[in-house]
Design a protein around this motif. Structure first.
Motif, PDB file in Angstrom:
ATOM      1  N   ILE A   1       1.454  -0.870  -0.721  1.00 36.12           N
ATOM      2  CA  ILE A   1       0.074  -0.239  -0.203  1.00 36.12           C
ATOM      3  C   ILE A   1       1.222   1.270   0.515  1.00 36.12           C
ATOM      4  N   VAL A   2       0.769   1.839  -1.005  1.00 40.79           N
ATOM      5  CA  VAL A   2       1.795   3.061  -1.012  1.00 40.79           C
ATOM      6  C   VAL A   2       1.124   4.492  -0.244  1.00 40.79           C
ATOM      7  N   ARG A   3      -0.623   4.792  -0.362  1.00 39.89           N
ATOM      8  CA  ARG A   3      -1.007   5.632   0.155  1.00 39.89           C
ATOM      9  C   ARG A   3      -2.529   4.762   0.374  1.00 39.89           C
ATOM     10  N   GLU A   4      -3.096   5.871   1.942  1.00 35.32           N
ATOM     11  CA  GLU A   4      -4.408   5.217   2.441  1.00 35.32           C
ATOM     12  C   GLU A   4      -4.898   6.856   2.899  1.00 35.32           C
ATOM     13  N   MET A   5      -6.440   6.729   2.357  1.00 34.15           N
ATOM     14  CA  MET A   5      -6.639   8.142   2.829  1.00 34.15           C
ATOM     15  C   MET A   5      -7.794   8.066   2.583  1.00 34.15           C
ATOM     16  N   SER A   6      -8.665   8.935   3.235  1.00 34.65           N
ATOM     17  CA  SER A   6     -10.015   9.385   2.892  1.00 34.65           C
ATOM     18  C   SER A   6     -10.419  10.167   1.772  1.00 34.65           C
ATOM     19  N   ALA A   7     -11.978  10.221   0.791  1.00 35.85           N
ATOM     20  CA  ALA A   7     -12.438  10.714   0.142  1.00 35.85           C
ATOM     21  C   ALA A   7     -11.479  12.064   0.583  1.00 35.85           C
ATOM     22  N   GLY A   8     -12.108  12.634   1.896  1.00 35.98           N
ATOM     23  CA  GLY A   8     -11.934  13.897   2.278  1.00 35.98           C
ATOM     24  C   GLY A   8     -10.384  14.553   1.680  1.00 35.98           C
ATOM     25  N   GLU A   9     -10.353  13.346   2.075  1.00 39.69           N
ATOM     26  CA  GLU A   9      -8.294  14.158   2.348  1.00 39.69           C
ATOM     27  C   GLU A   9      -7.588  14.082   0.539  1.00 39.69           C
ATOM     28  N   LEU A  10      -7.559  12.959  -0.444  1.00 42.05           N
ATOM     29  CA  LEU A  10      -7.976  12.927  -1.348  1.00 42.05           C
ATOM     30  C   LEU A  10      -8.389  14.064  -2.055  1.00 42.05           C
ATOM     31  N   GLU A  11      -9.611  14.749  -1.826  1.00 38.54           N
ATOM     32  CA  GLU A  11     -10.522  16.012  -1.964  1.00 38.54           C
ATOM     33  C   GLU A  11      -9.435  16.969  -1.713  1.00 38.54           C
ATOM     34  N   ASP A  12      -8.650  16.971  -0.577  1.00 43.03           N
ATOM     35  CA  ASP A  12      -7.781  18.179  -0.343  1.00 43.03           C
ATOM     36  C   ASP A  12      -6.806  17.905  -1.161  1.00 43.03           C
ATOM     37  N   ALA A  13      -5.938  16.836  -1.656  1.00 45.13           N
ATOM     38  CA  ALA A  13      -4.643  16.767  -2.165  1.00 45.13           C
ATOM     39  C   ALA A  13      -4.312  16.502  -3.590  1.00 45.13           C
ATOM     40  N   CYS A  14      -6.308  16.225  -4.087  1.00 37.66           N
ATOM     41  CA  CYS A  14      -6.418  16.944  -5.756  1.00 37.66           C
ATOM     42  C   CYS A  14      -6.445  18.808  -5.738  1.00 37.66           C
TER      43      CYS A  14
ATOM     44  N   MET B   1      -3.741  29.762 -20.194  1.00 34.71           N
ATOM     45  CA  MET B   1      -3.449  29.316 -18.755  1.00 34.71           C
ATOM     46  C   MET B   1      -5.064  29.277 -18.703  1.00 34.71           C
ATOM     47  N   GLU B   2      -5.232  28.098 -18.071  1.00 33.81           N
ATOM     48  CA  GLU B   2      -6.564  27.223 -17.781  1.00 33.81           C
ATOM     49  C   GLU B   2      -6.782  26.261 -16.483  1.00 33.81           C
ATOM     50  N   GLU B   3      -7.922  26.372 -16.212  1.00 31.14           N
ATOM     51  CA  GLU B   3      -8.136  25.652 -14.909  1.00 31.14           C
ATOM     52  C   GLU B   3      -8.128  24.529 -14.840  1.00 31.14           C
ATOM     53  N   HIS B   4      -7.113  24.093 -13.861  1.00 25.76           N
ATOM     54  CA  HIS B   4      -7.360  22.667 -14.361  1.00 25.76           C
ATOM     55  C   HIS B   4      -7.676  21.664 -12.523  1.00 25.76           C
ATOM     56  N   ASP B   5      -8.364  20.953 -12.609  1.00 23.24           N
ATOM     57  CA  ASP B   5      -8.945  20.317 -11.784  1.00 23.24           C
ATOM     58  C   ASP B   5      -8.225  18.973 -11.229  1.00 23.24           C
ATOM     59  N   GLU B   6      -7.587  18.342 -10.657  1.00 22.67           N
ATOM     60  CA  GLU B   6      -6.506  17.084 -10.611  1.00 22.67           C
ATOM     61  C   GLU B   6      -7.592  16.363 -10.117  1.00 22.67           C
ATOM     62  N   ASN B   7      -7.704  15.036 -10.900  1.00 22.87           N
ATOM     63  CA  ASN B   7      -9.050  14.080  -9.920  1.00 22.87           C
ATOM     64  C   ASN B   7      -7.748  12.895  -9.277  1.00 22.87           C
ATOM     65  N   LEU B   8      -9.081  11.586  -9.499  1.00 26.81           N
ATOM     66  CA  LEU B   8      -8.167  10.365  -8.812  1.00 26.81           C
ATOM     67  C   LEU B   8      -7.554  10.116 -10.057  1.00 26.81           C
ATOM     68  N   GLU B   9      -7.351   9.978 -10.525  1.00 25.40           N
ATOM     69  CA  GLU B   9      -6.069   9.454 -12.030  1.00 25.40           C
ATOM     70  C   GLU B   9      -5.294  10.064 -11.763  1.00 25.40           C
TER      71      GLU B   9
ATOM     72  N   VAL C   1      -1.998   8.227 -11.079  1.00 24.04           N
ATOM     73  CA  VAL C   1      -0.624   8.295 -11.709  1.00 24.04           C
ATOM     74  C   VAL C   1       1.034   9.360 -10.982  1.00 24.04           C
ATOM     75  N   ASN C   2       0.174   9.987 -10.996  1.00 23.88           N
ATOM     76  CA  ASN C   2       0.832  10.991  -9.863  1.00 23.88           C
ATOM     77  C   ASN C   2       2.504  10.146  -9.048  1.00 23.88           C
ATOM     78  N   LEU C   3       1.199   9.447  -7.592  1.00 17.97           N
ATOM     79  CA  LEU C   3       0.890   8.543  -7.450  1.00 17.97           C
ATOM     80  C   LEU C   3       1.955   7.262  -7.263  1.00 17.97           C
TER      81      LEU C   3
END
Lengths: 292, 304
Positions: free
Chosen positions: B212-225, B283-291, B295-297
């Motif tokens: 397991i390289v990372r374990e997190m809640s959906a809230g934490e993922l949202e913060d990370a994205c 310049m464009e607004e970019h939203d990092e998603n789960l995917e 991929v970054n992880l």
């Protein structure tokens, strides 16, 4: 986990597997196969009795013909019925709901043994029924002896089943399991026949004689010395062959069919030994096997 | 926090291949735990170990506080249901007969509840149709119904939406959400379809090479994205210097692209760049998603 827990698990598995058995096509095909084999024997006997009405040939010798060939039916049934649990992945359900592998193995053993006994009895029932109905000659041996032979022959049939189950529980591919079980059953049949043939070989070849015409024109018989039969087994080879003849389930059935009742206790013990060995080894290996 | 499942340095080795290499994870009670990883990362291997189909070669796990080495694990497994890889069903039986079979194996005294289960998974009108004639989605739903027969409070689903059509995916998603919300069933779900997983999961576990390289809640993922502005410029070296002077967090993606994690007075930034001969191309607004997070992880190469 207590023994009681295991027993309850086996009962639950049996309930499910028996329900599946009676609606499975392969079971009914097996029943049909044994019924057809018995019918074929009845027909040939009936046909012989019509052709040779003066020749009295009771069906005593063919009572266990079905048991001799039952290995093939058991091989196909076990391979397909047990293999279906692997190929459909339903064996996973049994694991996930908390049944132990020992319970699964024992339940399968009971199911396959029950099927083997049913198949065995179907053949005998058809033959005995035909004899009592007058379709073929009556049995010479009394009903008690028929029952005894039927009962004693059940043990080698059960030992064949235990060996087939051992194979089918370890080979997870259904088609591979059927092929392996078929090869094994045919191998057992060929081995039993070969051993019996070797043991029946006479020590000396019957002395041949020639009739020669002498100088004075009379005929004279000339006897030759008896010749040692090279196929006759002696010493350790013979002892080993006799041992295998008593141990191999198909050989046991052949001997029971020949009326060798003095070996009944030995046959029972050898069959029990085979069942115990195959089941223990099977449970041990299946218990450690990685399943997908 | 109560955990339904805890694994501790779990290892599984197949001859020369190390499928699980010290995997440690925790599935909280009531969660929909999204188990994300590449093919061969070890997702199915873990599920097989949990279901008792295979045995670990190292480490251990606890199911409802019962260790896998204890005999009570058989009882603990009765509280879970699982669909591993393909649905485990009898193809020659109807949906109802499949469930009856499962009830018999469970030792249920009667077949009460089968109609409700069929209704729950939307198979109440399949009649005498045998499972081999079902669509993949129907088979999958029947597999889930089979897993629900013992009233489990922990459901393991291995790639449940693989190969399903869009309608089938929606049906399975709604079913999982319903089970989690209405029956409070904890769900461990492995999937390659990250977009779909992000609509369901309350917790995530990212697995790579058996760990397991990372374990997190959906809230934490949202913060990370985090939201960012993706800028394309003629020289990201110049952009980096200007952003450093402004004290802004950024990430250089290439010689010409960078993500800027702040709301900036962009006219001032454009002037500053222009003074250093660097032009802003877009310049464009970019939203990092789960995917993209995944991929970054674990790295994009070979990921599904």
């Amino acid at each position: 986990m207590s023994i009681w827990w295991e027993v309850r698990a086996v009962i639950k598995l049996l309930k499910g597997d028996f329900a599946r058995l009676f609606r499975s096509r392969i079971f009914w095909l097996g029943v049909l196969a044994m019924f057809s084999l018995a019918s074929l024997v009845v027909y040939t006997r009936w046909s012989d009795s019509r052709r040779f009405p003066d020749y009295y040939n009771p069906p005593d010798g063919v009572l266990l013909v079905g048991a001799v060939y039952i290995g093939i039916v058991i091989a196909v049934f076990t391979g397909i019925f047990i293999g279906a649990d692997y190929s459909g992945g339903t064996i996973r359900n049994k694991h996930i709901m908390g049944h132990s592998r020992a319970a699964m193995y024992l339940s399968n053993l009971i199911i396959c043994s029950a099927v083997s006994v049913i198949m065995h009895l179907i053949f005998i029932a058809v033959l005995v029924g035909a004899a009592y109905a007058g379709m073929i000659r009556r049995f010479e041996m009394p009903a008690g002896r028929i029952a005894e032979m039927t009962l004693i022959s059940i043990f080698p049939v059960l030992s064949i089943t235990a060996v087939m189950l051992f194979l089918c529980m370890l080979v997870t591919s259904r088609s591979a399991a059927v092929v392996c079980a078929m090869i094994l059953s045919l191998g057992m049949l060929i081995a039993a026949s070969t051993i019996q043939y070797s043991l029946l070989a006479k020590e000396y070849i019957e002395p041949d004689y020639k009739i020669v015409v002498t100088e004075d024109g009379s005929e004279k018989e000339i006897f030759q010395e008896p010749v040692k039969n090279p196929r006759y087994l002696t010493g350790t080879k013979r002892k080993l062959a006799e041992l295998f003849h008593d141990i191999l389930p198909v050989s046991q059935i052949m001997q029971i069919a020949d009326g060798e009742s003095e070996k009944n206790a030995a046959f029972f013990l050898y069959s029990l030994g085979i069942i115990a060995a195959a089941t223990s080894a099977g449970m041990l290996i299946f218990g450690r096997k990685d399943l997908k | 926090m109560d955990y339904v499942l805890k694994t501790n340095s779990l290892c599984k080795r197949y001859r020369r291949f190390q499928a699980l290499d010290g995997l440690t994870m925790k599935v909280p009670k009531g969660a929909i735990y999204g188990f994300v990883g590449k093919n061969g990362a070890g997702k199915t291997t873990l599920i097989r170990l949990l279901c008792g189909l295979q045995y670990p070669t190292g480490g251990d796990f606890e199911l409802y506080g019962v260790k896998n080495t204890e005999k009570a694990i058989y009882r603990a497994r009765r509280r879970m249901g699982a669909v591993v890889e393909t649905p485990s069903i009898y193809p020659d039986m109807t949906a109802e007969d499949n469930l009856k079979q499962q009830y018999r194996f469970l030792g249920a005294p009667d077949f009460n509840g089968i109609r409700e289960l069929l209704k729950l998974v939307g198979l109440e009108n399949t009649g005498k149709k045998t499972a081999k004639h079902f669509s993949l989605g129907m088979k999958q739903r029947l597999g889930i119904a089979m897993a629900l027969c013992g009233n489990p409070d922990f459901l393991i689903l291995d790639e449940p939406i693989n190969g399903l059509d869009p309608q089938g995916i929606i049906e399975i998603r709604e079913l999982i959400l319903k089970l989690n919300r209405e029956q409070e069933i904890t769900v461990l779900i492995s999937s390659h379809i990250l977009d779909e997983l992000s609509r369901l999961a309350t917790h995530y576990g990212f697995i790579d090479s058996g760990r397991i390289v990372r374990e997190m809640s959906a809230g934490e993922l949202e913060d990370a994205c985090r939201k960012c502005v993706r800028m394309t410029v003629t020289d990201t070296g110049v952009l980096a210097r200007v952003l450093d002077d402004m004290g802004v967090e950024y990430k250089i993606l290439s010689d010409t692209a960078a993500d800027v994690y702040a709301k900036l007075p962009f006219s001032r930034l454009a002037i500053a760049l222009s003074e250093k001969n660097c032009e802003v191309i877009s310049m464009e607004e970019h939203d990092e998603n789960l995917e993209s997070f995944y991929v970054n992880l674990v790295g994009g190469a070979g990921s599904d």
